[in-house]
Design an enzyme around this catalytic site. Structure first.
Site, PDB file in Angstrom:
ATOM      1  N   HIS A 260       3.784  -3.488   6.884  1.00 38.58           N
ATOM      2  CA  HIS A 260       3.211  -4.306   7.956  1.00 38.58           C
ATOM      3  C   HIS A 260       2.226  -3.476   8.756  1.00 38.58           C
ATOM      4  O   HIS A 260       2.448  -2.285   8.957  1.00 38.58           O
ATOM      5  CB  HIS A 260       4.326  -4.826   8.884  1.00 38.58           C
ATOM      6  CG  HIS A 260       3.893  -5.990   9.712  1.00 38.58           C
ATOM      7  ND1 HIS A 260       3.258  -5.836  10.914  1.00 38.58           N
ATOM      8  CD2 HIS A 260       3.977  -7.318   9.486  1.00 38.58           C
ATOM      9  CE1 HIS A 260       2.981  -7.037  11.406  1.00 38.58           C
ATOM     10  NE2 HIS A 260       3.403  -7.951  10.555  1.00 38.58           N
ATOM     11  N   ASP A 316       8.243 -11.954   5.306  1.00 39.31           N
ATOM     12  CA  ASP A 316       8.107 -12.726   4.071  1.00 39.31           C
ATOM     13  C   ASP A 316       9.136 -12.369   3.005  1.00 39.31           C
ATOM     14  O   ASP A 316       9.378 -13.143   2.088  1.00 39.31           O
ATOM     15  CB  ASP A 316       6.692 -12.525   3.491  1.00 39.31           C
ATOM     16  CG  ASP A 316       5.651 -13.274   4.295  1.00 39.31           C
ATOM     17  OD1 ASP A 316       5.995 -14.336   4.843  1.00 39.31           O
ATOM     18  OD2 ASP A 316       4.506 -12.807   4.387  1.00 39.31           O
TER      19      ASP A 316
HETATM   20  N1  ACO Z   1       4.239  -1.380  -1.370  1.00 40.34           N
HETATM   21  C1  ACO Z   1       3.859  -0.094  -1.636  1.00 40.34           C
HETATM   22  N2  ACO Z   1       3.063   0.623  -0.827  1.00 40.34           N
HETATM   23  C2  ACO Z   1       2.611   0.049   0.293  1.00 40.34           C
HETATM   24  C3  ACO Z   1       2.955  -1.268   0.627  1.00 40.34           C
HETATM   25  C4  ACO Z   1       3.807  -1.987  -0.253  1.00 40.34           C
HETATM   26  N3  ACO Z   1       4.171  -3.247   0.006  1.00 40.34           N
HETATM   27  N4  ACO Z   1       2.376  -1.606   1.795  1.00 40.34           N
HETATM   28  C5  ACO Z   1       1.669  -0.534   2.175  1.00 40.34           C
HETATM   29  N5  ACO Z   1       1.812   0.472   1.280  1.00 40.34           N
HETATM   30  C6  ACO Z   1       1.239   1.817   1.366  1.00 40.34           C
HETATM   31  C7  ACO Z   1      -0.239   1.787   1.020  1.00 40.34           C
HETATM   32  O1  ACO Z   1      -0.438   2.028  -0.343  1.00 40.34           O
HETATM   33  C8  ACO Z   1      -0.784   2.896   1.899  1.00 40.34           C
HETATM   34  O2  ACO Z   1      -0.487   4.131   1.278  1.00 40.34           O
HETATM   35  P1  ACO Z   1      -1.527   5.365   1.412  1.00 40.34           P
HETATM   36  O3  ACO Z   1      -1.439   5.773   2.846  1.00 40.34           O
HETATM   37  O4  ACO Z   1      -1.019   6.383   0.465  1.00 40.34           O
HETATM   38  O5  ACO Z   1      -2.887   4.845   1.031  1.00 40.34           O
HETATM   39  C9  ACO Z   1       0.069   2.823   3.159  1.00 40.34           C
HETATM   40  O6  ACO Z   1       1.307   2.219   2.739  1.00 40.34           O
HETATM   41  C10 ACO Z   1      -0.556   1.966   4.255  1.00 40.34           C
HETATM   42  O7  ACO Z   1      -0.937   0.713   3.682  1.00 40.34           O
HETATM   43  P2  ACO Z   1      -2.194  -0.109   4.154  1.00 40.34           P
HETATM   44  O8  ACO Z   1      -2.556  -1.073   3.093  1.00 40.34           O
HETATM   45  O9  ACO Z   1      -3.261   0.803   4.668  1.00 40.34           O
HETATM   46  O10 ACO Z   1      -1.579  -0.844   5.402  1.00 40.34           O
HETATM   47  P3  ACO Z   1      -2.172  -2.122   6.106  1.00 40.34           P
HETATM   48  O11 ACO Z   1      -1.695  -2.077   7.490  1.00 40.34           O
HETATM   49  O12 ACO Z   1      -3.647  -2.215   5.891  1.00 40.34           O
HETATM   50  O13 ACO Z   1      -1.518  -3.317   5.262  1.00 40.34           O
HETATM   51  C11 ACO Z   1       0.008  -4.924   4.474  1.00 40.34           C
HETATM   52  C12 ACO Z   1      -0.397  -4.004   5.648  1.00 40.34           C
HETATM   53  C13 ACO Z   1      -1.220  -5.690   3.980  1.00 40.34           C
HETATM   54  C14 ACO Z   1       1.022  -5.912   4.999  1.00 40.34           C
HETATM   55  C15 ACO Z   1       0.601  -4.060   3.353  1.00 40.34           C
HETATM   56  O14 ACO Z   1       1.758  -3.413   3.799  1.00 40.34           O
HETATM   57  C16 ACO Z   1       0.903  -4.884   2.101  1.00 40.34           C
HETATM   58  O15 ACO Z   1       0.028  -5.072   1.266  1.00 40.34           O
HETATM   59  N6  ACO Z   1       2.173  -5.396   1.959  1.00 40.34           N
HETATM   60  C17 ACO Z   1       2.506  -6.283   0.874  1.00 40.34           C
HETATM   61  C18 ACO Z   1       2.015  -7.691   1.193  1.00 40.34           C
HETATM   62  C19 ACO Z   1       2.818  -8.332   2.316  1.00 40.34           C
HETATM   63  O16 ACO Z   1       4.025  -8.269   2.320  1.00 40.34           O
HETATM   64  N7  ACO Z   1       2.117  -8.999   3.249  1.00 40.34           N
HETATM   65  C20 ACO Z   1       2.753  -9.750   4.336  1.00 40.34           C
HETATM   66  C21 ACO Z   1       2.556  -9.047   5.647  1.00 40.34           C
HETATM   67  S1  ACO Z   1       3.469  -9.867   6.905  1.00 40.34           S
HETATM   68  C22 ACO Z   1       2.598 -11.237   7.248  1.00 40.34           C
HETATM   69  O17 ACO Z   1       1.399 -11.249   7.269  1.00 40.34           O
HETATM   70  C23 ACO Z   1       3.312 -12.465   7.531  1.00 40.34           C
END
Ligand code: ACO
Length: 378
Positions: A260, A316
């Site tokens: 998140h 979610d």
């Molecule tokens: N699985 C594995 N690795 C992850 C995940 C995940 N679900 N989420 C984040 N990471 C990692 C990224 O690869 C990144 O690693 P790095 O630092 O080595 O590059 C780090 O954690 C940070 O991730 P970002 O994508 O930069 O974080 P951001 O804040 O931009 O994204 C998001 C947040 C989009 C929710 C992300 O965690 C994700 O894609 N999760 C899966 C999709 C999801 O569940 N979305 C629902 C969010 S809640 C909502 O909107 C209702």
């Protein structure tokens, strides 16, 4: 300006609707903890709270419930349009399209200034969007839509319109808790989209349609459906370790429903949904999907990569289990999120009306001083 991308950490408005405390894993709506509201409130009570920043008394609560229910009727031309769409149309695309069409039949659609009119419109739209969601479940299966009942709450009305049968109390109560939990969440992407649209002086239907479009993405509301598809792909609890190793550790996939932008501690909504998911799984006699979700969460929580990045299940993750156990089509998971978030979106839209245009800047990194050449010389 530092550019982490994604406007991370940028504050864009003062709001009274909710506070997301990502460091401590806390969420409040207008002063009340999400745990308290999930345990005691209905969706209608939360709708009132978000629009008025106070809880309703008994007659106000009944008034908002009955207004949402009685105004939930969707004009026939909108239902007729839904009937001619291909049955394979993604439910979110249907909800987005039908919501846009509602504006043509809303007498207040182009009233852009009166906040009382806007609140009435918010009530109407919230009921109508629910009817659209339930109607699509039936239309996509070749069945006739069922009209809303004025005596029911939104969750029960949805179940009734979807099945055409007297709504089951346990199922309606579970949907109601889901609707309470997802109704509002700070400056999330879809809410921000709705505020950007509203700040141009545009109408509420446009702002809601834009928000639906933003919610559809798998990084936002679309993650509930993607999480369930992932659990189905895993198939059995004993496959979790192997799936995690191949797809996450050795592959480049993400666990959908984990991570998140704001929460660097467990999402408090996930804890409530986990409890409900477990209870529903037990009573349904099939705990397989819940067990898979728990095992995968445990694998992530024990993994250095996830620990370092503070990645926990978000709202979610377990909502996928709750909605699947309630026998909802996976395609309908994100539309249910829409039904709930209508409360937050519309509260933000009313708040943003007549606010200042939201217009950030872009940092140009392209070339300068190029000389245009005729196409024959390129
Ligand atoms: N699985 C594995 N690795 C992850 C995940 C995940 N679900 N989420 C984040 N990471 C990692 C990224 O690869 C990144 O690693 P790095 O630092 O080595 O590059 C780090 O954690 C940070 O991730 P970002 O994508 O930069 O974080 P951001 O804040 O931009 O994204 C998001 C947040 C989009 C929710 C992300 O965690 C994700 O894609 N999760 C899966 C999709 C999801 O569940 N979305 C629902 C969010 S809640 C909502 O909107 C209702």
């Amino acid at each position: 300006m530092s550019n982490k991308g994604g406007l991370e950490g940028i504050v864009v408005a003062d709001v009274q609707t909710s506070k997301v405390d990502g460091e401590n894993g806390k969420l409040i709506y207008a002063g009340y903890s999400i745990e308290d509201l999930a345990a005691h409130s209905s969706f209608e009570e939360v709708f009132f709270l978000l629009h008025n920043t106070r809880l309703p008394n008994a007659s106000e609560l009944e008034e908002v419930r009955s207004q949402i229910a009685s105004q939930a009727v969707v004009p026939d031309p909108v239902l007729d349009m839904m009937k001619v769409l291909p049955k394979s149309t993604p439910a979110m695309a249907v909800v987005r399209t039908a919501t846009s069409m509602l504006s043509a039949y809303d007498p207040d659609a182009e009233n852009l200034t009166d906040k009382d009119v806007a609140r009435t419109k918010a009530i109407r739209l919230t009921g109508q969007v629910t009817t659209i969601c339930a109607a699509w479940v039936r239309i996509s299966k070749g069945l006739e839509p069922v009209a809303p009942r004025s005596d029911l709450g939104l969750a029960a009305n949805f179940m009734y319109m979807m099945t055409g049968e007297e709504p089951d109390e346990t199922a309606s109560a579970a949907v109601d808790v889901y609707l309470v939990l997802l109704a509002e969440h700070g400056m999330n992407a879809s809410t921000f989209a709705s505020r950007v649209i509203t700040a141009t002086g545009s109408d509420m239907h446009s702002a809601v349609v834009g928000a639906i479009g933003a919610l559809k993405g798998p990084s936002h509301g679309g993650a509930n459906a993607e999480a369930m598809k992932m659990f189905l792909e895993i198939g059995e609890p004993e496959n979790v370790a192997g799936w995690f190793k191949t797809n996450i550790k050795e592959g480049d996939r993400r666990i959908m429903g984990i991570g998140h932008r704001v929460y660097k501690a467990p999402d408090p909504r996930a804890a409530v949904l986990k409890e409900h998911g477990e209870r529903l799984a037990d009573s349904s006699g099939n705990s397989k999907w819940f067990d898979i979700a728990v095992k995968l969460e445990e694998a992530a929580r024990a993994d250095e990569y996830f620990i370092e990045r503070k990645l926990f299940p978000n709202v979610d993750y377990y909502s996928a289990i709750v909605l699947y156990t309630l026998n909802l089509d996976i395609d309908m998971f994100t539309p249910l999120f829409v039904m709930s978030r209508m409360a937050g979106w519309t509260a933000h839209i009313v708040d943003q009306m007549q606010g200042r245009l939201i217009r950030p800047k872009a940092n140009y990194i392209g070339p300068f001083d190029l000389t245009w050449k005729p196409v024959s010389e390129r």
